[in-house]
Write a protein that holds these residues in place. Structure first.
Motif, PDB file in Angstrom:
ATOM      1  N   LEU A  94       0.814  -1.315   0.069  1.00 44.62           N
ATOM      2  CA  LEU A  94       0.129  -0.005   0.049  1.00 44.62           C
ATOM      3  C   LEU A  94       0.915   1.333  -0.025  1.00 44.62           C
ATOM      4  CD1 LEU A  94      -3.001   0.835   0.107  1.00 44.62           C
ATOM      5  CD2 LEU A  94      -2.753   1.174   2.778  1.00 44.62           C
ATOM      6  N   VAL A  95       0.846   2.065  -0.791  1.00 45.29           N
ATOM      7  CA  VAL A  95       1.440   3.348  -1.202  1.00 45.29           C
ATOM      8  C   VAL A  95       0.705   4.484  -0.485  1.00 45.29           C
ATOM      9  CG1 VAL A  95       2.673   4.834  -2.814  1.00 45.29           C
ATOM     10  CG2 VAL A  95       2.474   2.426  -3.182  1.00 45.29           C
ATOM     11  N   VAL A  96       1.310   5.390   0.387  1.00 43.45           N
ATOM     12  CA  VAL A  96       0.703   6.388   0.936  1.00 43.45           C
ATOM     13  C   VAL A  96       1.575   7.548   0.934  1.00 43.45           C
ATOM     14  CG1 VAL A  96      -0.141   7.331   3.045  1.00 43.45           C
ATOM     15  CG2 VAL A  96      -0.437   5.063   2.556  1.00 43.45           C
ATOM     16  N   ASP A  97       0.919   8.583   0.339  1.00 43.38           N
ATOM     17  CA  ASP A  97       1.543   9.925   0.259  1.00 43.38           C
ATOM     18  C   ASP A  97       1.558  10.512   1.419  1.00 43.38           C
ATOM     19  OD1 ASP A  97       2.365  12.566  -0.015  1.00 43.38           O
ATOM     20  OD2 ASP A  97       1.367  12.974  -1.624  1.00 43.38           O
ATOM     21  N   ALA A  98       2.657  10.595   2.474  1.00 45.64           N
ATOM     22  CA  ALA A  98       2.483  11.023   3.836  1.00 45.64           C
ATOM     23  C   ALA A  98       2.059  12.599   3.911  1.00 45.64           C
ATOM     24  CB  ALA A  98       3.503  10.728   4.564  1.00 45.64           C
ATOM     25  N   GLY A  99       2.444  13.393   2.950  1.00 42.34           N
ATOM     26  CA  GLY A  99       1.794  14.741   3.022  1.00 42.34           C
ATOM     27  C   GLY A  99       0.633  15.040   2.681  1.00 42.34           C
TER      28      GLY A  99
END
Length: 326
Positions: free
Chosen positions: A157-162
Motif C-alpha cells: 500500500l503506497v501512501v503519500d504522507a504529505g
C-alpha cells in the motif's frame, strides 16, 4: 479524472462532503459487493500488487518502477501488468513503445515499459498469464489494490504522507476508493512516501518502509537558476510544482490540467509559445511526457524522479522472506 478538488483535503471547511455523503455510502456499498463476490484467479506465479487508497497520485508508478529494480537484485524476472487506464486498447497485449501511444495503452504503462516488459488488459488475469508465458516469474500489478480478479502473494500500500487520506471520506465526498480499515486489512506492508500528515503508528502492526522521491541529480544541476514554466496533468500537480521549485529553478508560471489530460498539438504549441514569451523553459513530469507525440517531446523538459528507500536492505529482506517459498 479531474484534479483532486480542494474539499477532499483534510481540514477543509466545505459543506460539500456532507452533502455528498449519500453518494459516498452507495459507492462504498458497491465496492464491498464487488469485493465479496470476487473470485481471484491464481496464475501460478507470485503477484505483487502496488496500490493506494486515494484517487489521484500517491506515488504508485515510482514505487512500481523501484520495486522492479529491487526484485531483479533478488534474481527475479518481473513484468508489469496494468489495466491500461486512459487507453483505447482493451488487451490483453504487450506494450510496445515503438508503436503504441498513450491514447492506445495509457501513459503509465508506457512509462513502466521503459523499465520492464509490460502487459495491459481489462482482464488482468489474462494479461498476467501472457507475461508468465513470456518467461517472467513474477508480476507487479500496478494500481491493483481495489482490483480483485487477480490473486496476489503480496499487497503493498503506497501512501503519500504529505496528503494522507484527505478528509477520510469515500468518493465522491472524499478521495478514498475504499475505507481505510478495509484497505489496511488487505495490506501486507506500507510504502510511506515523504513525511508529514500520516504517522507510521496509523498503520498498526504493518511493516512501514519509508521512502522519498529524489529528483534526478543531472536535472537538478540543469534546472538551478533557470526560468521555468511548469505544467502537469496529474492527480495533485502541486507536488510536481514544488519539486521543480526545490531544484532551485525560478518557476515563473504553473499550469495544472486534469489527471491524464490529453496534449493536443494546439495545447502543446500554446505551452511552448507562452514559455518563449516568458523567456522560460517548459517543464513537465515523465508521465505527462508520455502523452506527447514522439516528435514533440524534444520541445519540453522533463523532471525525472526516482524513489529512494531509507532502509533498502530491510525491504529486500522482507521481499525475500515473502517470496522464498515460491
Amino acid at each position: 479524472m479531474p484534479r483532486a478538488p480542494d474539499f477532499w483535503a483534510a481540514g477543509s471547511q466545505s459543506a460539500l462532503p456532507a452533502l455528498l455523503a449519500p453518494l459516498a455510502w452507495l459507492y462504498g456499498a458497491a465496492q464491498s459487493h464487488r469485493r465479496r463476490n470476487a473470485r481471484p484467479v491464481d496464475i501460478g506465479i507470485p503477484v505483487i500488487s502496488v496500490g493506494n487508497l486515494v484517487a489521484g497520485g500517491a506515488g504508485k508508478t515510482p514505487t512500481a518502477l523501484a520495486l522492479a529494480l529491487l526484485l531483479r537484485k533478488l534474481g527475479r524476472n518481473p513484468a508489469f501488468v496494468s489495466r491500461g487506464y486512459g487507453g483505447s486498447q482493451t488487451g490483453p497485449l504487450q506494450v510496445d513503445a515503438s508503436k503504441h501511444t498513450a491514447s492506445d495503452v495509457g501513459d503509465e504503462p508506457l512509462l513502466l515499459a521503459a523499465t520492464a516488459p509490460t502487459w495491459i488488459g481489462r482482464d488482468r488475469p489474462a494479461a498476467a498469464l501472457l507475461a508468465k508465458q513470456a518467461g517472467h516469474d513474477l508480476i507487479i500489478a500496478d494500481d491493483a489494490h481495489q482490483t480483485h480478479a487477480l490473486a496476489r502473494r503480496l499487497n503493498l500500500l503506497v501512501v503519500d504522507a504529505g496528503y494522507g487520506f484527505g478528509n477520510g471520506r469515500l468518493l465522491p465526498a472524499g478521495p478514498l476508493r475504499e475505507s481505510i480499515e478495509d484497505g489496511l486489512a488487505r495490506s501486507h506492508a506500507v510504502i510511506r512516501i515523504g513525511q508529514d500528515t500520516v504517522a507510521p503508528k496509523r498503520f498498526g502492526t504493518l511493516p512501514v518502509f519509508q521512502a522519498r522521491l529524489r529528483p534526478d541529480p543531472e536535472d537538478v544541476a540543469a534546472f538551478k537558476g533557470q526560468r521555468m514554466l511548469a505544467f502537469a496533468g496529474i492527480g495533485r500537480p502541486e507536488k510536481f510544482f514544488q519539486s521543480v521549485i526545490d531544484t532551485g529553478a525560478d518557476v515563473v508560471e504553473m499550469q495544472a490540467f486534469a489527471d491524464h489530460a490529453a496534449y493536443t498539438p494546439d495545447r502543446i504549441m500554446r505551452l511552448v509559445e507562452e514559455a518563449h514569451r516568458l523567456n522560460a523553459m517548459p517543464v513537465t513530469t515523465a508521465k505527462d511526457l508520455m502523452r506527447f507525440p514522439l516528435e514533440a517531446r524534444a520541445m519540453v523538459r522533463c523532471l525525472r524522479v526516482d524513489l529512494d528507500f531509507d532502509d533498502e536492505a530491510g525491504l529486500l529482506a522482507f521481499l525475500r522472506e515473502r517470496l522464498q517459498h515460491v
